[in-house]
Design an enzyme around this catalytic site. Structure first.
Site, PDB file in Angstrom:
ATOM      1  N   LEU A  55       0.865  -1.183   0.000  1.00 17.86           N
ATOM      2  CA  LEU A  55       0.000   0.000   0.000  1.00 17.86           C
ATOM      3  C   LEU A  55       0.899   1.230   0.000  1.00 17.86           C
ATOM      4  CD1 LEU A  55      -2.937  -0.567   2.532  1.00 17.86           C
ATOM      5  CD2 LEU A  55      -3.148   0.047   0.129  1.00 17.86           C
ATOM      6  N   ASP A  56       0.571   2.223  -0.825  1.00 14.34           N
ATOM      7  CA  ASP A  56       1.326   3.469  -0.840  1.00 14.34           C
ATOM      8  C   ASP A  56       1.284   4.130   0.533  1.00 14.34           C
ATOM      9  OD1 ASP A  56       2.028   3.232  -3.492  1.00 14.34           O
ATOM     10  OD2 ASP A  56       0.422   4.527  -4.229  1.00 14.34           O
ATOM     11  N   PRO A  57       2.302   4.937   0.873  1.00 15.42           N
ATOM     12  CA  PRO A  57       2.323   5.589   2.187  1.00 15.42           C
ATOM     13  C   PRO A  57       1.080   6.430   2.474  1.00 15.42           C
ATOM     14  CG  PRO A  57       4.460   5.794   1.130  1.00 15.42           C
ATOM     15  CD  PRO A  57       3.547   5.182   0.115  1.00 15.42           C
TER      16      PRO A  57
END
Length: 265
Positions: A55-57
């Site tokens: 998951l992206d930050p």
């Protein structure tokens, strides 16, 4: 969930922890926290811990953390369908297609409305080619594309993936408009713990949609936001993202990071 036994042999199929990833934490940050706690708890220095899909930050939601023998299932879980609630803001773009970078261009909003968005969403169903953002972990000739993108951005050059990255074949199984309004989609709370910067768009009153998307592995929701903006003759970027489903797990099954760590105490 109950406290975990201190004997990893009591879990012959391993452990899958569905964690609600905090905002501005990387997936690797979460793995490090869980791995440290699990190694200490089970007394096994070589314990394997991994996740089933990054998951992206600036995204929150379901991150499946696999421990022990469950790491053998990580690839299978990663191949599964995923579901997201995406906030897409129209009338502007950012180099990263999300709020990791500030707005670089603004666009007319003549063709952007709730009705026009509903009209084009069915066009995005099914198999299709998608070009990933240059700000991504994809690798070309041994170079991570986010490294190339950062170099271009610092030099003031266009951060454009076209001509650099090949299109990937992806599938969107379901896509629905949940909400449409004028305020930026900020459905996550910055708890101050993350080290990832977030662009301030408080001065921009952008029309924003919340979209429910079910898609295949390899789909970039940031790229979908870009494509939706282009389809409406405007620009768009991802202003929020929450993964709500992955590998048969739902966000309702998830644990906060603190609750997950308490299982090892």
């Amino acid at each position: 969930m109950e406290k975990l036994s201190r004997n990893i042999e009591d879990y012959p199929e391993g452990i899958v922890l569905p964690i609600d990833k905090p905002y501005r934490w990387t997936s690797a940050d979460v793995i490090r926290k869980i791995k440290y706690a699990a190694i200490k708890h089970f007394g096994k220095k070589n314990l394997k811990v991994g996740h089933a899909g990054t998951l992206d930050p600036l995204a929150t939601g379901l991150l499946l953390v696999c421990i022990g023998a469950a790491t053998r299932r990580a690839e299978e879980l990663q191949r599964s369908r995923k579901r997201y609630l995406a906030g897409v803001s129209f009338g502007a773009t950012t180099p990263s297609y999300d709020l990791e970078k500030p707005i670089d261009k603004e666009y007319p909003l003549d063709g952007v409305s709730e009705d026009s968005l509903r009209a084009i969403l069915p066009d995005f169903l099914g198999e299709q080619d998608q070009i990933a953002p240059l700000f991504s972990a994809k690798s070309v000739d041994g170079e991570r594309m986010y490294e190339k993108a950062r170099k271009l951005w610092k030099q003031g050059l266009p951060v454009d993936a076209e001509g650099i990255l090949q299109a990937n074949r992806i599938t969107i199984y379901d896509i629905n408009l949940v909400e449409f309004g004028r305020a930026p989609a900020q459905n996550v709370v910055d708890d101050g713990r993350g080290r990832i910067r977030v662009a301030d768009i408080s001065g921009h009153n952008l029309p924003t949609a919340i979209i429910d998307v079910e898609c295949s592995k390899g789909t970039y929701i940031r790229a979908l936001a870009r494509d939706l903006g282009e389809a409406l003759g405007s620009g768009a970027f991802l202003s929020s993202l929450r993964r709500t489903g992955n590998g048969g797990y739902s966000i309702e099954d998830s644990l906060t990071l603190e609750a997950a760590l308490s299982l090892f105490e």
